[in-house]
Design an enzyme around this catalytic site. Structure first.
Site, PDB file in Angstrom:
ATOM      1  N   GLY A 186      67.351  12.691  52.448  1.00  0.00           N
ATOM      2  CA  GLY A 186      66.021  13.403  52.561  1.00  0.00           C
ATOM      3  C   GLY A 186      64.727  12.453  51.617  1.00  0.00           C
ATOM      4  N   GLN A 236      59.615  16.426  50.654  1.00  0.00           N
ATOM      5  CA  GLN A 236      58.264  16.260  49.676  1.00  0.00           C
ATOM      6  C   GLN A 236      58.913  16.180  48.675  1.00  0.00           C
ATOM      7  N   ASP A 237      60.301  16.399  48.709  1.00  0.00           N
ATOM      8  CA  ASP A 237      61.100  16.685  46.519  1.00  0.00           C
ATOM      9  C   ASP A 237      61.715  15.222  46.972  1.00  0.00           C
ATOM     10  N   LEU A 261      72.966  11.917  58.483  1.00  0.00           N
ATOM     11  CA  LEU A 261      73.478  13.942  57.972  1.00  0.00           C
ATOM     12  C   LEU A 261      75.285  13.257  58.981  1.00  0.00           C
ATOM     13  N   LEU A 296      69.414  16.343  49.165  1.00  0.00           N
ATOM     14  CA  LEU A 296      68.238  17.046  49.707  1.00  0.00           C
ATOM     15  C   LEU A 296      67.808  17.006  51.187  1.00  0.00           C
ATOM     16  N   ALA A 336      67.739  18.433  54.539  1.00  0.00           N
ATOM     17  CA  ALA A 336      68.584  18.969  55.509  1.00  0.00           C
ATOM     18  C   ALA A 336      67.232  19.741  56.548  1.00  0.00           C
ATOM     19  N   SER A 391      68.773  27.387  48.343  1.00  0.00           N
ATOM     20  CA  SER A 391      68.031  27.441  48.572  1.00  0.00           C
ATOM     21  C   SER A 391      68.007  29.316  48.308  1.00  0.00           C
ATOM     22  N   GLU A 421      66.478  31.195  49.880  1.00  0.00           N
ATOM     23  CA  GLU A 421      66.464  31.995  51.516  1.00  0.00           C
ATOM     24  C   GLU A 421      67.587  32.227  51.803  1.00  0.00           C
ATOM     25  N   TYR A 446      69.246  28.732  59.232  1.00  0.00           N
ATOM     26  CA  TYR A 446      68.793  27.944  57.768  1.00  0.00           C
ATOM     27  C   TYR A 446      69.572  28.716  57.139  1.00  0.00           C
ATOM     28  N   HIS A 488      59.016  25.943  46.562  1.00  0.00           N
ATOM     29  CA  HIS A 488      58.234  24.987  45.670  1.00  0.00           C
ATOM     30  C   HIS A 488      57.429  24.040  46.728  1.00  0.00           C
TER      31      HIS A 488
HETATM   32  P1  NAP Z   1      61.559  18.202  53.526  1.00  0.00           P
HETATM   33  O1  NAP Z   1      59.927  17.957  52.825  1.00  0.00           O
HETATM   34  O2  NAP Z   1      61.151  19.652  54.763  1.00  0.00           O
HETATM   35  O3  NAP Z   1      61.786  16.805  53.838  1.00  0.00           O
HETATM   36  C1  NAP Z   1      63.856  16.796  54.779  1.00  0.00           C
HETATM   37  C2  NAP Z   1      64.422  15.883  54.419  1.00  0.00           C
HETATM   38  O4  NAP Z   1      65.243  15.525  54.949  1.00  0.00           O
HETATM   39  C3  NAP Z   1      63.436  14.520  54.823  1.00  0.00           C
HETATM   40  O5  NAP Z   1      63.393  13.022  54.529  1.00  0.00           O
HETATM   41  C4  NAP Z   1      64.384  14.297  56.540  1.00  0.00           C
HETATM   42  O6  NAP Z   1      63.590  12.940  56.785  1.00  0.00           O
HETATM   43  C5  NAP Z   1      65.762  14.375  55.552  1.00  0.00           C
HETATM   44  N1  NAP Z   1      66.287  14.709  56.784  1.00  0.00           N
HETATM   45  C6  NAP Z   1      66.203  15.730  57.420  1.00  0.00           C
HETATM   46  N2  NAP Z   1      67.667  15.716  59.236  1.00  0.00           N
HETATM   47  C7  NAP Z   1      68.181  14.568  58.546  1.00  0.00           C
HETATM   48  C8  NAP Z   1      68.892  13.827  59.117  1.00  0.00           C
HETATM   49  N3  NAP Z   1      70.058  14.702  59.899  1.00  0.00           N
HETATM   50  N4  NAP Z   1      69.831  12.614  58.274  1.00  0.00           N
HETATM   51  C9  NAP Z   1      69.142  12.211  56.997  1.00  0.00           C
HETATM   52  N5  NAP Z   1      68.178  12.890  57.080  1.00  0.00           N
HETATM   53  C10 NAP Z   1      67.459  14.043  57.234  1.00  0.00           C
HETATM   54  O7  NAP Z   1      62.170  19.343  52.838  1.00  0.00           O
HETATM   55  P2  NAP Z   1      61.739  19.153  51.429  1.00  0.00           P
HETATM   56  O8  NAP Z   1      60.790  20.590  51.176  1.00  0.00           O
HETATM   57  O9  NAP Z   1      61.710  18.401  49.926  1.00  0.00           O
HETATM   58  O10 NAP Z   1      63.483  19.943  50.419  1.00  0.00           O
HETATM   59  C11 NAP Z   1      64.486  18.926  50.167  1.00  0.00           C
HETATM   60  C12 NAP Z   1      65.586  20.106  49.994  1.00  0.00           C
HETATM   61  O11 NAP Z   1      65.431  21.214  49.592  1.00  0.00           O
HETATM   62  C13 NAP Z   1      65.944  20.160  51.738  1.00  0.00           C
HETATM   63  O12 NAP Z   1      67.338  20.888  51.323  1.00  0.00           O
HETATM   64  C14 NAP Z   1      65.118  21.947  51.919  1.00  0.00           C
HETATM   65  O13 NAP Z   1      66.106  22.714  52.537  1.00  0.00           O
HETATM   66  C15 NAP Z   1      65.878  22.676  50.367  1.00  0.00           C
HETATM   67  N6  NAP Z   1      64.448  23.576  49.641  1.00  0.00           N
HETATM   68  C16 NAP Z   1      63.723  23.556  49.310  1.00  0.00           C
HETATM   69  C17 NAP Z   1      62.981  23.931  49.227  1.00  0.00           C
HETATM   70  C18 NAP Z   1      61.194  24.232  49.501  1.00  0.00           C
HETATM   71  O14 NAP Z   1      60.661  25.176  48.779  1.00  0.00           O
HETATM   72  N7  NAP Z   1      60.343  22.959  49.535  1.00  0.00           N
HETATM   73  C19 NAP Z   1      63.305  25.488  48.300  1.00  0.00           C
HETATM   74  C20 NAP Z   1      65.311  25.151  48.411  1.00  0.00           C
HETATM   75  C21 NAP Z   1      65.284  24.405  48.848  1.00  0.00           C
HETATM   76  P3  NAP Z   1      63.213  12.883  57.630  1.00  0.00           P
HETATM   77  O15 NAP Z   1      61.350  11.737  56.856  1.00  0.00           O
HETATM   78  O16 NAP Z   1      63.590  11.724  58.500  1.00  0.00           O
HETATM   79  O17 NAP Z   1      62.443  14.350  58.792  1.00  0.00           O
HETATM   80  O1  G4F Z   2      56.356  28.711  53.718  1.00  0.00           O
HETATM   81  P1  G4F Z   2      57.512  29.233  54.501  1.00  0.00           P
HETATM   82  O2  G4F Z   2      57.861  28.424  55.929  1.00  0.00           O
HETATM   83  O3  G4F Z   2      58.615  28.763  53.440  1.00  0.00           O
HETATM   84  P2  G4F Z   2      59.816  29.581  53.870  1.00  0.00           P
HETATM   85  O4  G4F Z   2      59.928  30.048  55.186  1.00  0.00           O
HETATM   86  O5  G4F Z   2      59.790  30.733  53.010  1.00  0.00           O
HETATM   87  O6  G4F Z   2      60.733  28.560  53.475  1.00  0.00           O
HETATM   88  C1  G4F Z   2      60.594  27.749  52.109  1.00  0.00           C
HETATM   89  O7  G4F Z   2      61.301  28.003  51.397  1.00  0.00           O
HETATM   90  C2  G4F Z   2      62.750  28.112  51.670  1.00  0.00           C
HETATM   91  C3  G4F Z   2      63.303  28.472  49.753  1.00  0.00           C
HETATM   92  O8  G4F Z   2      62.926  29.965  49.519  1.00  0.00           O
HETATM   93  C4  G4F Z   2      63.151  27.027  51.276  1.00  0.00           C
HETATM   94  F1  G4F Z   2      64.962  27.121  51.234  1.00  0.00           F
HETATM   95  C5  G4F Z   2      62.896  26.297  53.093  1.00  0.00           C
HETATM   96  O9  G4F Z   2      63.139  25.184  53.386  1.00  0.00           O
HETATM   97  C6  G4F Z   2      61.592  26.636  52.955  1.00  0.00           C
HETATM   98  O10 G4F Z   2      60.995  25.478  51.853  1.00  0.00           O
HETATM   99  O11 G4F Z   2      56.732  30.322  54.633  1.00  0.00           O
HETATM  100  C7  G4F Z   2      56.860  31.399  53.649  1.00  0.00           C
HETATM  101  C8  G4F Z   2      56.160  32.980  54.760  1.00  0.00           C
HETATM  102  C9  G4F Z   2      57.651  33.233  55.418  1.00  0.00           C
HETATM  103  O12 G4F Z   2      56.975  34.581  54.530  1.00  0.00           O
HETATM  104  C10 G4F Z   2      56.718  32.952  56.749  1.00  0.00           C
HETATM  105  O13 G4F Z   2      57.094  34.362  57.500  1.00  0.00           O
HETATM  106  O14 G4F Z   2      55.358  32.924  54.799  1.00  0.00           O
HETATM  107  C11 G4F Z   2      55.208  33.508  55.890  1.00  0.00           C
HETATM  108  N1  G4F Z   2      53.962  32.933  56.791  1.00  0.00           N
HETATM  109  C12 G4F Z   2      52.973  33.969  57.533  1.00  0.00           C
HETATM  110  N2  G4F Z   2      51.837  33.043  58.495  1.00  0.00           N
HETATM  111  C13 G4F Z   2      54.095  32.159  57.735  1.00  0.00           C
HETATM  112  C14 G4F Z   2      53.128  31.981  57.957  1.00  0.00           C
HETATM  113  N3  G4F Z   2      54.406  31.124  57.206  1.00  0.00           N
HETATM  114  C15 G4F Z   2      54.487  29.897  58.608  1.00  0.00           C
HETATM  115  N4  G4F Z   2      55.317  28.657  58.111  1.00  0.00           N
HETATM  116  N5  G4F Z   2      53.691  30.174  59.120  1.00  0.00           N
HETATM  117  C16 G4F Z   2      52.273  31.031  59.447  1.00  0.00           C
HETATM  118  O15 G4F Z   2      51.671  30.853  60.087  1.00  0.00           O
END
Ligand code: NAP
Ligand code: G4F
Length: 335
Positions: free
Chosen positions: A17, A21-22, A66, A87, A89, A132, A134, A156, A186
């Site tokens: 991943g 972002q991360d 993956l 990372l 997903a 997460s 979630e 998810y 984040h």
């Molecule tokens: P992101 O920006 O959506 O990045 C996801 C990464 O996974 C991308 O590099 C994507 O590649 C790669 N990927 C998806 N499917 C794949 C596959 N089949 N094989 C190989 N690579 C694949 O997510 P992020 O925000 O950086 O988050 C990183 C991780 O932390 C994720 O697992 C997410 O679920 C978890 N997480 C995120 C948050 C948050 O708030 N950001 C919070 C809790 C947990 P492509 O560029 O090719 O699509």
């Molecule tokens: O920004 P979101 O899409 O993030 P969500 O669903 O909290 O998930 C993110 O954080 C998780 C950690 O808790 C990660 F595991 C996951 O990979 C991802 O990074 O939505 C945040 C909130 C939700 O309650 C949604 O219903 O915003 C509300 N929302 C309201 N209007 C919206 C919108 N979300 C999105 N994406 N788009 C809207 O127009």
């Protein structure tokens, strides 16, 4: 300290991943620490390495998916990593309802594939799983901590719960140094445009620069514990520097509504969100996570981790970056 004289010089890290972002923040952080970084990328018809600008030439990219065990084994054999950060997903919650099986394949079973690749090809490597908040879903207590029961509300969230438990299971079954970071939301200027904070800050920038008038959103009452991605990747690394593997909540300890996020973002450019935001049922989810608020006291006590960026600073940083990017684009077009 230069990367060469760092205590981590010569250590190898593999990140799945890495284009996300991360992955981009973590690779920058590890390269600064002196690590040799191997980033796993999947094949795409066009390159998507924008977030790796600046570090692309200082790391090695390996192709693997993956969904494909042999490709992961090969990447692990080539990198021979000391540390593996999983990372990758399908990370967008709404897509997990439209593509539930694919989400399970990537986000759940994908973790087992990466763990198997580590176990077979680099069994001494330390492993980090991106779990997460979630998983807490319809929360059983507030604030949520490591012992709070899971009640996921989306395919998810269910897939992430599997990923979390399989990580714990490999730790207990094989004695692997496998840790799970239960990270709350984040964000950063590199956040995907579909997530709500970035959708808002990018929308605000478009409205402020005259490209748009309206921003359509779903549930404005949802509450999230939002922190800065740059802080959170430091917590991932700290987990793998501990003698014992463990699970940690990583959060700011503050929660804010989506409406508050709109308020801060629109104010930053001198506008009132009420004049521009329209509610659109298309963005309301079949099942919502109403409130997330994390208790990161274990991470603070054991890892010495603390967030450094407040909610307001985060949203303002994102608005400023989006406005600057749009203005630069406009200036470029005019010249
Ligand atoms: P992101 O920006 O959506 O990045 C996801 C990464 O996974 C991308 O590099 C994507 O590649 C790669 N990927 C998806 N499917 C794949 C596959 N089949 N094989 C190989 N690579 C694949 O997510 P992020 O925000 O950086 O988050 C990183 C991780 O932390 C994720 O697992 C997410 O679920 C978890 N997480 C995120 C948050 C948050 O708030 N950001 C919070 C809790 C947990 P492509 O560029 O090719 O699509
Ligand atoms: O920004 P979101 O899409 O993030 P969500 O669903 O909290 O998930 C993110 O954080 C998780 C950690 O808790 C990660 F595991 C996951 O990979 C991802 O990074 O939505 C945040 C909130 C939700 O309650 C949604 O219903 O915003 C509300 N929302 C309201 N209007 C919206 C919108 N979300 C999105 N994406 N788009 C809207 O127009």
């Amino acid at each position: 300290m230069s990367a060469k004289s760092s205590p981590h010089a010569g250590r190898r890290a593999l990140i799945t991943g890495v284009t996300g972002q991360d992955g981009s923040y973590l690779s920058e952080f590890l390269i600064e620490q002196g690590y040799q970084v191997f980033g796993v990328v999947r094949r795409s018809s066009s390159e998507n390495f924008e977030r790796l600008e600046g570090v692309r030439e200082r790391m090695t990219l390996l192709h693997a998916d993956l969904l494909d065990q042999s490709s992961l084994n090969r990447a692990m054999a080539v990198a021979q990593p000391h540390e593996v950060y999983n990372l990758a997903a399908q990370s967008f919650v709404p897509t997990s309802w439209s593509e539930p099986v694919l989400t399970a394949q990537f986000t759940a079973i994908g973790v087992t594939r990466v763990l198997e690749a580590v176990r077979q090809m680099a069994p001494e490597a330390r492993f980090y799983q991106a779990s997460s908040s979630e998983m807490f879903g319809k929360v059983h207590e507030t604030p949520q901590r490591e012992s709070t029961p899971f009640h996921p509300r989306s395919p998810y969230g269910v897939a992430k719960a599997y990923g979390h438990y399989i990580t714990v299971n490999y730790r207990e079954s094989y004695g692997m140094h496998a840790s799970s970071g239960i990270l709350f939301n984040h964000e950063s200027p590199r956040r995907g445009l579909e997530f709500v904070t970035r959708k808002i800050t990018h929308g605000v920038a478009r409205i402020a620069t005259g490209h748009d008038k309206v921003l359509r959103l779903g549930n404005l009452d949802a509450k999230r514990d939002w922190g800065f991605a740059g802080d959170y990747v430091r917590a991932m690394w700290l987990m793998l520097q501990q003698d014992q593997p463990d699970d940690y909540v990583v959060a700011t300890g503050e929660t804010h509504t989506v409406e508050e996020c709109c308020d801060v973002a629109f104010r930053r450019v001198g506008l009132d969100w009420r004049q521009h935001v329209q509610l659109d049922p298309a963005f309301v989810r079949p099942a919502e996570v109403d409130l997330l608020l994390g208790d990161a006291s274990k991470a603070e006590a054991k890892l010495g981790w603390k967030p450094t960026v407040s909610f307001r600073q985060l949203i303002e940083m994102m608005v400023d970056a989006d406005v600057a990017a749009l203005e630069a684009k406009g200036a470029h077009k005019r010249s």
